[in-house]
Design a protein around this motif. Structure first.
Motif, PDB file in Angstrom:
ATOM      1  N   ASN A  55       0.947  -1.304  -0.032  1.00 56.60           N
ATOM      2  CA  ASN A  55      -0.137  -0.302   0.038  1.00 56.60           C
ATOM      3  C   ASN A  55       1.154   1.085   0.521  1.00 56.60           C
ATOM      4  O   ASN A  55       0.802   2.621  -0.508  1.00 56.60           O
ATOM      5  CB  ASN A  55      -1.137  -0.106   1.342  1.00 56.60           C
ATOM      6  CG  ASN A  55      -1.817   1.054   1.268  1.00 56.60           C
ATOM      7  OD1 ASN A  55      -1.591   2.039   0.265  1.00 56.60           O
ATOM      8  ND2 ASN A  55      -2.967   0.724   1.851  1.00 56.60           N
ATOM      9  N   SER A  78       1.317   3.690  -3.068  1.00 58.79           N
ATOM     10  CA  SER A  78       0.237   5.251  -2.974  1.00 58.79           C
ATOM     11  C   SER A  78       1.169   6.570  -2.730  1.00 58.79           C
ATOM     12  O   SER A  78       1.176   7.423  -3.182  1.00 58.79           O
ATOM     13  CB  SER A  78      -0.391   5.387  -0.879  1.00 58.79           C
ATOM     14  OG  SER A  78       0.779   5.231  -0.594  1.00 58.79           O
ATOM     15  N   LEU A  85      -4.530  -1.378 -12.918  1.00 65.43           N
ATOM     16  CA  LEU A  85      -5.933  -0.750 -11.836  1.00 65.43           C
ATOM     17  C   LEU A  85      -6.822  -1.253 -11.093  1.00 65.43           C
ATOM     18  O   LEU A  85      -6.256  -0.622 -10.013  1.00 65.43           O
ATOM     19  CB  LEU A  85      -6.117   0.566 -12.985  1.00 65.43           C
ATOM     20  CG  LEU A  85      -6.726   1.422 -12.534  1.00 65.43           C
ATOM     21  CD1 LEU A  85      -6.036   2.523 -11.645  1.00 65.43           C
ATOM     22  CD2 LEU A  85      -7.209   2.569 -13.491  1.00 65.43           C
ATOM     23  N   ALA A  86      -7.003  -1.767 -11.639  1.00 63.97           N
ATOM     24  CA  ALA A  86      -7.860  -2.702 -10.599  1.00 63.97           C
ATOM     25  C   ALA A  86      -7.427  -3.329  -9.143  1.00 63.97           C
ATOM     26  O   ALA A  86      -8.404  -3.410  -8.479  1.00 63.97           O
ATOM     27  CB  ALA A  86      -8.697  -3.771 -11.347  1.00 63.97           C
ATOM     28  N   LYS A 126      -4.796  -2.358  -7.838  1.00 60.86           N
ATOM     29  CA  LYS A 126      -4.437  -1.303  -7.012  1.00 60.86           C
ATOM     30  C   LYS A 126      -5.175  -0.360  -6.297  1.00 60.86           C
ATOM     31  O   LYS A 126      -5.261  -0.052  -4.907  1.00 60.86           O
ATOM     32  CB  LYS A 126      -3.419  -0.107  -8.005  1.00 60.86           C
ATOM     33  CG  LYS A 126      -2.335  -0.335  -9.096  1.00 60.86           C
ATOM     34  CD  LYS A 126      -1.102   0.971  -9.269  1.00 60.86           C
ATOM     35  CE  LYS A 126      -0.444   0.616 -10.121  1.00 60.86           C
ATOM     36  NZ  LYS A 126      -0.132   1.273 -10.807  1.00 60.86           N
ATOM     37  N   ARG A 127      -6.405  -0.519  -6.788  1.00 61.85           N
ATOM     38  CA  ARG A 127      -8.173  -0.222  -6.629  1.00 61.85           C
ATOM     39  C   ARG A 127      -8.120  -0.488  -4.825  1.00 61.85           C
ATOM     40  O   ARG A 127      -8.463  -0.987  -3.792  1.00 61.85           O
ATOM     41  CB  ARG A 127      -8.949   0.270  -7.137  1.00 61.85           C
ATOM     42  CG  ARG A 127      -8.537   1.568  -8.702  1.00 61.85           C
ATOM     43  CD  ARG A 127      -9.607   1.908  -9.109  1.00 61.85           C
ATOM     44  NE  ARG A 127      -9.666   2.158 -10.253  1.00 61.85           N
ATOM     45  CZ  ARG A 127     -10.594   2.565 -11.245  1.00 61.85           C
ATOM     46  NH1 ARG A 127     -10.634   1.569 -11.997  1.00 61.85           N
ATOM     47  NH2 ARG A 127      -9.814   3.528 -12.257  1.00 61.85           N
ATOM     48  N   TRP A 128      -7.656  -2.156  -5.525  1.00 60.14           N
ATOM     49  CA  TRP A 128      -8.608  -3.116  -3.950  1.00 60.14           C
ATOM     50  C   TRP A 128      -7.397  -2.568  -3.238  1.00 60.14           C
ATOM     51  O   TRP A 128      -7.731  -2.750  -1.999  1.00 60.14           O
ATOM     52  CB  TRP A 128      -8.483  -4.389  -4.494  1.00 60.14           C
ATOM     53  CG  TRP A 128      -9.946  -5.203  -5.373  1.00 60.14           C
ATOM     54  CD1 TRP A 128      -9.739  -4.961  -6.199  1.00 60.14           C
ATOM     55  CD2 TRP A 128     -11.045  -5.538  -4.483  1.00 60.14           C
ATOM     56  NE1 TRP A 128     -11.567  -5.596  -6.515  1.00 60.14           N
ATOM     57  CE2 TRP A 128     -11.945  -5.653  -5.156  1.00 60.14           C
ATOM     58  CE3 TRP A 128     -11.252  -5.300  -3.309  1.00 60.14           C
ATOM     59  CZ2 TRP A 128     -12.604  -5.575  -4.593  1.00 60.14           C
ATOM     60  CZ3 TRP A 128     -12.186  -5.234  -2.361  1.00 60.14           C
ATOM     61  CH2 TRP A 128     -13.148  -5.646  -3.519  1.00 60.14           C
ATOM     62  N   LEU A 145      -5.809  -0.280  -2.609  1.00 61.20           N
ATOM     63  CA  LEU A 145      -5.258   1.156  -1.961  1.00 61.20           C
ATOM     64  C   LEU A 145      -7.163   1.428  -1.206  1.00 61.20           C
ATOM     65  O   LEU A 145      -6.805   2.134   0.507  1.00 61.20           O
ATOM     66  CB  LEU A 145      -5.130   2.577  -2.993  1.00 61.20           C
ATOM     67  CG  LEU A 145      -3.853   1.978  -3.775  1.00 61.20           C
ATOM     68  CD1 LEU A 145      -3.367   2.977  -4.848  1.00 61.20           C
ATOM     69  CD2 LEU A 145      -2.854   2.398  -2.377  1.00 61.20           C
ATOM     70  N   TRP A 146      -7.382   1.502  -1.645  1.00 61.57           N
ATOM     71  CA  TRP A 146      -8.882   1.888  -1.401  1.00 61.57           C
ATOM     72  C   TRP A 146      -9.776   1.336   0.087  1.00 61.57           C
ATOM     73  O   TRP A 146     -10.223   2.425   0.612  1.00 61.57           O
ATOM     74  CB  TRP A 146     -10.435   1.721  -2.593  1.00 61.57           C
ATOM     75  CG  TRP A 146     -10.298   2.792  -3.283  1.00 61.57           C
ATOM     76  CD1 TRP A 146      -9.863   2.256  -4.231  1.00 61.57           C
ATOM     77  CD2 TRP A 146     -10.694   3.974  -3.148  1.00 61.57           C
ATOM     78  NE1 TRP A 146      -9.915   3.615  -5.153  1.00 61.57           N
ATOM     79  CE2 TRP A 146     -10.311   4.689  -3.856  1.00 61.57           C
ATOM     80  CE3 TRP A 146     -11.206   4.796  -2.242  1.00 61.57           C
ATOM     81  CZ2 TRP A 146     -10.295   6.371  -4.569  1.00 61.57           C
ATOM     82  CZ3 TRP A 146     -11.872   6.614  -1.951  1.00 61.57           C
ATOM     83  CH2 TRP A 146     -11.110   6.632  -2.892  1.00 61.57           C
ATOM     84  N   TYR A 169      -8.177   3.759   2.293  1.00 61.18           N
ATOM     85  CA  TYR A 169      -7.859   5.299   1.874  1.00 61.18           C
ATOM     86  C   TYR A 169      -9.645   5.687   2.970  1.00 61.18           C
ATOM     87  O   TYR A 169     -10.286   6.299   3.654  1.00 61.18           O
ATOM     88  CB  TYR A 169      -8.693   6.093   0.857  1.00 61.18           C
ATOM     89  CG  TYR A 169      -7.746   6.085   0.294  1.00 61.18           C
ATOM     90  CD1 TYR A 169      -6.111   5.771   0.342  1.00 61.18           C
ATOM     91  CD2 TYR A 169      -7.525   5.687  -1.564  1.00 61.18           C
ATOM     92  CE1 TYR A 169      -5.032   6.292  -0.498  1.00 61.18           C
ATOM     93  CE2 TYR A 169      -6.068   5.860  -2.171  1.00 61.18           C
ATOM     94  CZ  TYR A 169      -5.255   6.034  -1.132  1.00 61.18           C
ATOM     95  OH  TYR A 169      -3.361   6.376  -1.384  1.00 61.18           O
TER      96      TYR A 169
END
Length: 125
Positions: free
Chosen positions: A66, A70, A91-92, A94-96, A98-99, A102
């Motif tokens: 992470n 980030s 990208l998908a 990375k979203r899993w 980081l989000w 966040y």
């Protein structure tokens, strides 16, 4: 039902949703994320140190990834990760990674708002 009570319910349920998302990401996405950094010494040393499959081990392994995802410029500048390794992560994924973290930060801000609101309005618990 007051607005504060509704906010408290949403805030309380939110912690379980966020923890569920974090656990889902740690148990289903972590191994795939680490496969993109298979040649990275920092990630591999972290994986060896936190190698057991307990919750805290997966949390710290995910935390390093992470941090790398980030703030990639800092890690590239330090020479700990390459641009090619970062570009290879979808990208998908990375979203899993980081989000959920966040959302945890947003939940922490909501906790401060709840605490200040309760004290200023003198709302008994």
């Amino acid at each position: 039902m007051t607005f504060f009570f509704g906010y408290s319910i949403v805030w309380s349920v939110g912690v379980f949703v966020i923890l569920g998302l974090m656990q889902f990401a740690e148990y289903t996405k972590l191994d795939e994320l680490e496969s993109y950094f298979s040649e990275n010494a920092k990630v591999q040393n972290n994986k060896r140190f936190w190698g057991r499959s307990q919750r805290i081990d997966r949390f710290y392994r995910m935390l390093l990834i992470n941090e790398i995802l980030s703030d990639p410029k800092r890690y590239v500048k330090a020479g700990l990760v390459t641009e090619a390794e970062l570009a290879s992560v979808p990208l998908a994924l990375k979203r899993w990674a980081l989000w959920p973290y966040y959302l945890l930060m947003i939940w922490g801000i909501a906790l401060v708002v709840w605490s200040v609101w309760r004290r200023w309005c003198d709302i008994p618990i």
